[in-house]
Design a protein around this motif. Structure first.
Motif, mmCIF file in Angstrom:
data_model
loop_
_atom_site.group_PDB
_atom_site.id
_atom_site.type_symbol
_atom_site.label_atom_id
_atom_site.label_comp_id
_atom_site.label_asym_id
_atom_site.label_seq_id
_atom_site.Cartn_x
_atom_site.Cartn_y
_atom_site.Cartn_z
ATOM 1 N N CYS A 53 -8.778 0.080 -63.493
ATOM 2 C CA CYS A 53 -8.570 -1.025 -62.545
ATOM 3 C C CYS A 53 -7.126 -1.509 -62.583
ATOM 4 O O CYS A 53 -6.532 -1.831 -61.547
ATOM 5 N N TYR A 54 -6.557 -1.573 -63.781
ATOM 6 C CA TYR A 54 -5.148 -1.968 -63.906
ATOM 7 C C TYR A 54 -4.249 -0.899 -63.291
ATOM 8 O O TYR A 54 -3.317 -1.212 -62.544
ATOM 9 N N TYR A 55 -4.539 0.338 -63.631
ATOM 10 C CA TYR A 55 -3.711 1.432 -63.123
ATOM 11 C C TYR A 55 -3.786 1.526 -61.608
ATOM 12 O O TYR A 55 -2.820 1.918 -60.941
ATOM 13 N N THR A 104 -0.786 -3.822 -36.183
ATOM 14 C CA THR A 104 -0.497 -2.430 -36.531
ATOM 15 C C THR A 104 0.604 -2.294 -37.567
ATOM 16 O O THR A 104 0.929 -1.170 -37.979
ATOM 17 N N ASN A 105 1.191 -3.384 -38.006
ATOM 18 C CA ASN A 105 2.283 -3.336 -38.964
ATOM 19 C C ASN A 105 1.819 -2.705 -40.280
ATOM 20 O O ASN A 105 0.777 -3.069 -40.825
ATOM 21 N N ALA A 106 2.606 -1.755 -40.801
ATOM 22 C CA ALA A 106 2.209 -1.018 -42.001
ATOM 23 C C ALA A 106 2.171 -1.885 -43.253
ATOM 24 O O ALA A 106 1.491 -1.539 -44.227
ATOM 25 N N VAL A 107 2.881 -3.002 -43.266
ATOM 26 C CA VAL A 107 2.839 -3.906 -44.415
ATOM 27 C C VAL A 107 1.546 -4.707 -44.422
ATOM 28 O O VAL A 107 1.071 -5.132 -45.467
ATOM 29 N N VAL A 108 0.966 -4.894 -43.242
ATOM 30 C CA VAL A 108 -0.256 -5.691 -43.099
ATOM 31 C C VAL A 108 -1.454 -4.766 -43.292
ATOM 32 O O VAL A 108 -2.258 -4.546 -42.397
ATOM 33 N N LYS A 109 -1.554 -4.208 -44.490
ATOM 34 C CA LYS A 109 -2.647 -3.305 -44.835
ATOM 35 C C LYS A 109 -3.306 -3.825 -46.095
ATOM 36 O O LYS A 109 -2.676 -3.914 -47.148
ATOM 37 N N TRP A 110 -4.577 -4.163 -45.992
ATOM 38 C CA TRP A 110 -5.259 -4.704 -47.165
ATOM 39 C C TRP A 110 -6.080 -3.653 -47.913
ATOM 40 O O TRP A 110 -6.640 -3.926 -48.969
ATOM 41 N N GLN A 111 -6.125 -2.413 -47.411
ATOM 42 C CA GLN A 111 -6.941 -1.381 -48.058
ATOM 43 C C GLN A 111 -6.575 -1.139 -49.525
ATOM 44 O O GLN A 111 -7.476 -0.987 -50.367
ATOM 45 N N PRO A 112 -5.276 -1.070 -49.893
ATOM 46 C CA PRO A 112 -4.966 -0.852 -51.318
ATOM 47 C C PRO A 112 -5.515 -1.954 -52.225
ATOM 48 O O PRO A 112 -5.899 -1.682 -53.368
ATOM 49 N N ILE A 113 -5.555 -3.184 -51.727
ATOM 50 C CA ILE A 113 -6.085 -4.290 -52.526
ATOM 51 C C ILE A 113 -7.604 -4.190 -52.612
ATOM 52 O O ILE A 113 -8.199 -4.398 -53.677
ATOM 53 N N TYR A 114 -8.249 -3.846 -51.501
ATOM 54 C CA TYR A 114 -9.705 -3.688 -51.540
ATOM 55 C C TYR A 114 -10.122 -2.511 -52.414
ATOM 56 O O TYR A 114 -11.213 -2.515 -52.991
ATOM 57 N N ARG A 115 -9.261 -1.497 -52.533
ATOM 58 C CA ARG A 115 -9.605 -0.396 -53.422
ATOM 59 C C ARG A 115 -9.650 -0.878 -54.873
ATOM 60 O O ARG A 115 -10.540 -0.505 -55.630
ATOM 61 N N ILE A 117 -10.335 -3.910 -55.759
ATOM 62 C CA ILE A 117 -11.562 -4.718 -55.815
ATOM 63 C C ILE A 117 -12.779 -3.821 -55.999
ATOM 64 O O ILE A 117 -13.689 -4.132 -56.786
ATOM 65 N N ASN A 118 -12.812 -2.706 -55.298
ATOM 66 C CA ASN A 118 -13.967 -1.816 -55.420
ATOM 67 C C ASN A 118 -14.059 -1.218 -56.814
ATOM 68 O O ASN A 118 -15.158 -1.074 -57.368
ATOM 69 N N PHE A 119 -12.926 -0.881 -57.436
ATOM 70 C CA PHE A 119 -12.955 -0.384 -58.801
ATOM 71 C C PHE A 119 -13.498 -1.456 -59.754
ATOM 72 O O PHE A 119 -14.254 -1.154 -60.670
ATOM 73 N N CYS A 120 -13.096 -2.707 -59.529
ATOM 74 C CA CYS A 120 -13.643 -3.802 -60.336
ATOM 75 C C CYS A 120 -15.142 -3.924 -60.116
ATOM 76 O O CYS A 120 -15.913 -4.157 -61.069
ATOM 77 N N ASN A 121 -15.571 -3.771 -58.872
ATOM 78 C CA ASN A 121 -17.003 -3.848 -58.578
ATOM 79 C C ASN A 121 -17.779 -2.719 -59.244
ATOM 80 O O ASN A 121 -18.943 -2.901 -59.637
ATOM 81 N N TYR A 122 -17.172 -1.519 -59.367
ATOM 82 C CA TYR A 122 -17.823 -0.438 -60.124
ATOM 83 C C TYR A 122 -18.145 -0.907 -61.536
ATOM 84 O O TYR A 122 -19.257 -0.722 -62.038
ATOM 85 N N VAL A 123 -17.143 -1.496 -62.194
ATOM 86 C CA VAL A 123 -17.334 -1.948 -63.575
ATOM 87 C C VAL A 123 -18.434 -2.996 -63.648
ATOM 88 O O VAL A 123 -19.301 -2.948 -64.532
ATOM 89 N N SER A 154 -10.842 -11.386 -58.932
ATOM 90 C CA SER A 154 -10.473 -12.725 -58.459
ATOM 91 C C SER A 154 -9.005 -12.789 -58.071
ATOM 92 O O SER A 154 -8.645 -13.385 -57.044
ATOM 93 N N LEU A 155 -8.141 -12.188 -58.874
ATOM 94 C CA LEU A 155 -6.711 -12.198 -58.567
ATOM 95 C C LEU A 155 -6.435 -11.465 -57.264
ATOM 96 O O LEU A 155 -5.622 -11.916 -56.448
ATOM 97 N N MET A 156 -7.124 -10.349 -57.044
ATOM 98 C CA MET A 156 -6.918 -9.602 -55.805
ATOM 99 C C MET A 156 -7.400 -10.414 -54.593
ATOM 100 O O MET A 156 -6.732 -10.453 -53.552
ATOM 101 N N TYR A 157 -8.533 -11.080 -54.725
ATOM 102 C CA TYR A 157 -8.990 -11.921 -53.618
ATOM 103 C C TYR A 157 -8.054 -13.111 -53.399
ATOM 104 O O TYR A 157 -7.867 -13.566 -52.261
ATOM 105 N N PHE A 158 -7.446 -13.608 -54.458
ATOM 106 C CA PHE A 158 -6.489 -14.704 -54.312
ATOM 107 C C PHE A 158 -5.270 -14.242 -53.520
ATOM 108 O O PHE A 158 -4.768 -14.974 -52.656
ATOM 109 N N TYR A 159 -4.803 -13.027 -53.765
ATOM 110 C CA TYR A 159 -3.729 -12.480 -52.930
ATOM 111 C C TYR A 159 -4.170 -12.367 -51.476
ATOM 112 O O TYR A 159 -3.404 -12.684 -50.552
#
Length: 500
Positions: A53-55, A104-115, A117-123, A154-159
């Protein structure tokens, strides 16, 4: 911190679990059966998944996406007033600075953060079953791991809520095709309640310390949780609880300001994991950070420091060049060329090279906790404590008399201005400036919108300033649009009203 080939292989396994050829919502794409049947059998696998999750915050999940580590900087700085475009800046990044923001702006992409989150949800979903399969895993060890996952999620959702406002809230992993969901957005206030509840649980689960300094700074301990909680409470204008959370960190005795001597820069930023550090994203020879290429003058750097930052925030002693605020020249900025030094240098005179781009991303350090408490005190009729804390920070930094302010202890706006200026001096390019501006601006129904307008007058080019000033009047503009790909893939998502 544990970060070797085993952990990285684990992350690749988890990425594989979440990836297939179809294009699904939030890019949480599973292959049925892999997760439970071929993993989550031993405590070593569980520990490896947690470290993954950290990595995941450091790693580039696909060649087409930026890392979360890069987004932490972009989201926290591009809309503020410290950044100037460099020769290598991308169009999407320049559009953010110019307040020309589209879904459509490439900076406005939340998928890396949700990924992440999903790894945290696995744990959180599969970790509790490991204790049934491996009798060497204790309940305390399991709770430690679950606490880390809760805090990181929680930190990812705060971002996300600070950047997008209302966002989808997913509390379980997408581990099979049946788990794919098309979610509507959840109100920011409700997500913040979930964050607080999860962090309170994590505080009870996480250890007070780890056996090595790298783990103690690079993994979540209970005082990391308290620092995040303080930040969340401050965002929620819950000043009493913010002070309580700050005091837990302060009274722990674990942390202190790095003395402002000749080795200050190298200890705090060059090497990292100092006595001041509370939570730092660990980079090393095996995982270089993305910041050197972003800021180095030896490349076509994408970002430079605003040249006005010294005059606007640090000042200069023209009579004695050896008398200076240690946080300004050759820390925040190298005046000669506008280079941002925190990530490109080991000391004020020793440059990094691309192959030793190890500078950590510091989520929280002791100075931040002190200034968060100062801000909460300013809003709690404890103005003298606010001034005492600011003076403590300024003394360490040798802040110059020209930047002293003398607000009355009952003048909340005056104290807030002083705190904002001191945070600007203390944390430039640490991903905090935009969130500081927005947190203060939005209080009392955007009573302090002036701080956003002042920032835009510095950072936005003259050609776009009038448009920017107009946009800032709309509170919805201050949050990013929902990414266009997700709007198209999920009929339950509704676009931020400003961007419709």
């Amino acid at each position: 911190m544990l970060k070797n080939s085993f952990q990285k292989i684990t992350l690749l396994v988890l990425i594989a679990v979440s990836a297939c050829s179809c294009n699904k919502y939030l890019e949480l794409r599973p292959q049925n059966g892999v997760t439970a049947d071929q993993f989550w059998q031993t405590k070593e696998q569980l520990q490896s998944a947690v470290i993954g999750c950290y990595y995941a915050m450091e790693a580039n999940p696909t060649a087409k996406q930026v890392t979360p580590a890069e987004l932490f900087f972009d989201w926290g700085e591009l809309r503020a007033d410290f950044i100037s475009p460099g020769l290598g800046i991308a169009t999407a990044e320049n559009d953010i600075i110019n307040t020309n923001i589209l879904p459509t702006n490439a900076v406005v992409k939340w998928q890396p953060i949700y990924r992440v989150i999903n790894f945290c949800n696995y744990v959180l979903d599969f970790g509790p079953d490991v204790i049934k399969r491996d009798n060497t895993l204790t309940q305390d060890q399991l709770n430690n791991y679950l606490g880390e996952a809760l805090a990181l999620r929680s930190l990812m959702y705060f971002y996300l809520v600070r950047s997008f406002g209302d966002v989808p809230l997913k509390l379980h992993s997408t581990s099979t095709d049946d788990g794919l969901q098309q979610l509507a957005k959840t109100k920011q206030a409700d997500i913040l309640k979930q964050i607080v509840a999860d962090l309170k649980t994590a505080e009870g689960y996480c250890p007070a310390a780890y056996s090595t300094n790298a783990s103690d700074k690079g993994r979540v301990n209970k005082f990391t949780v308290d620092a995040i909680l303080a930040d969340v409470y401050l965002w929620m204008d819950d000043y009493a609880d913010a002070i309580t959370a700050c005091d837990k960190v302060i009274n722990s005795g674990k942390y202190a300001l790095v003395p402002g001597g000749p080795n200050w820069f190298n200890i705090l930023y060059g090497v990292g994991n100092s006595n001041e550090g509370i939570f730092e994203l660990q980079f090393d020879a095996g995982t270089l950070n993305p910041y050197f290429a972003m800021f180095s003058s030896t490349t076509r750097y994408r970002f430079k420091a605003q040249q006005s930052i010294i005059d606007n925030f640090y000042s200069q002693d023209l009579n004695n060049p050896l008398n200076f605020d240690i946080r300004g020249n050759d820390v925040a900025i190298h005046i000669a060329d506008g280079t941002i030094y925190k990530y490109t240098n080991l000391t004020a005179t020793t440059f990094r090279t691309a192959d030793v781009s190890y500078a950590h991303w510091i989520f929280y350090r002791f100075a931040d906790v002190l200034l968060m408490k100062a801000e909460a005190c300013a809003n709690s009729s404890r103005g003298q404590e606010t001034l005492d804390i600011i003076n403590q920070i300024r003394t360490r930094a040798n802040a110059l008399p020209a930047t002293v302010q003398s607000p009355d202890v009952a003048d909340v706006n005056g104290l807030t201005n002083y705190i904002l200026a001191e945070r600007a001096r203390e944390f430039p390019y640490e991903g905090k400036r935009w969130y500081d501006l927005l947190r203060i601006a939005k209080r009392n129904n955007f009573a302090r919108r002036d701080v956003l307008l002042a920032a835009a007058s510095v950072s936005v080019p003259p050609l776009y300033q009038q448009s920017a000033f107009s946009k800032i009047q709309d509170g919805n503009f201050l949050y990013f649009p929902v990414p266009q790909d997700d709007i198209q893939n999920d009929p339950n998502l509704v676009q931020n009203p400003f961007y419709k």
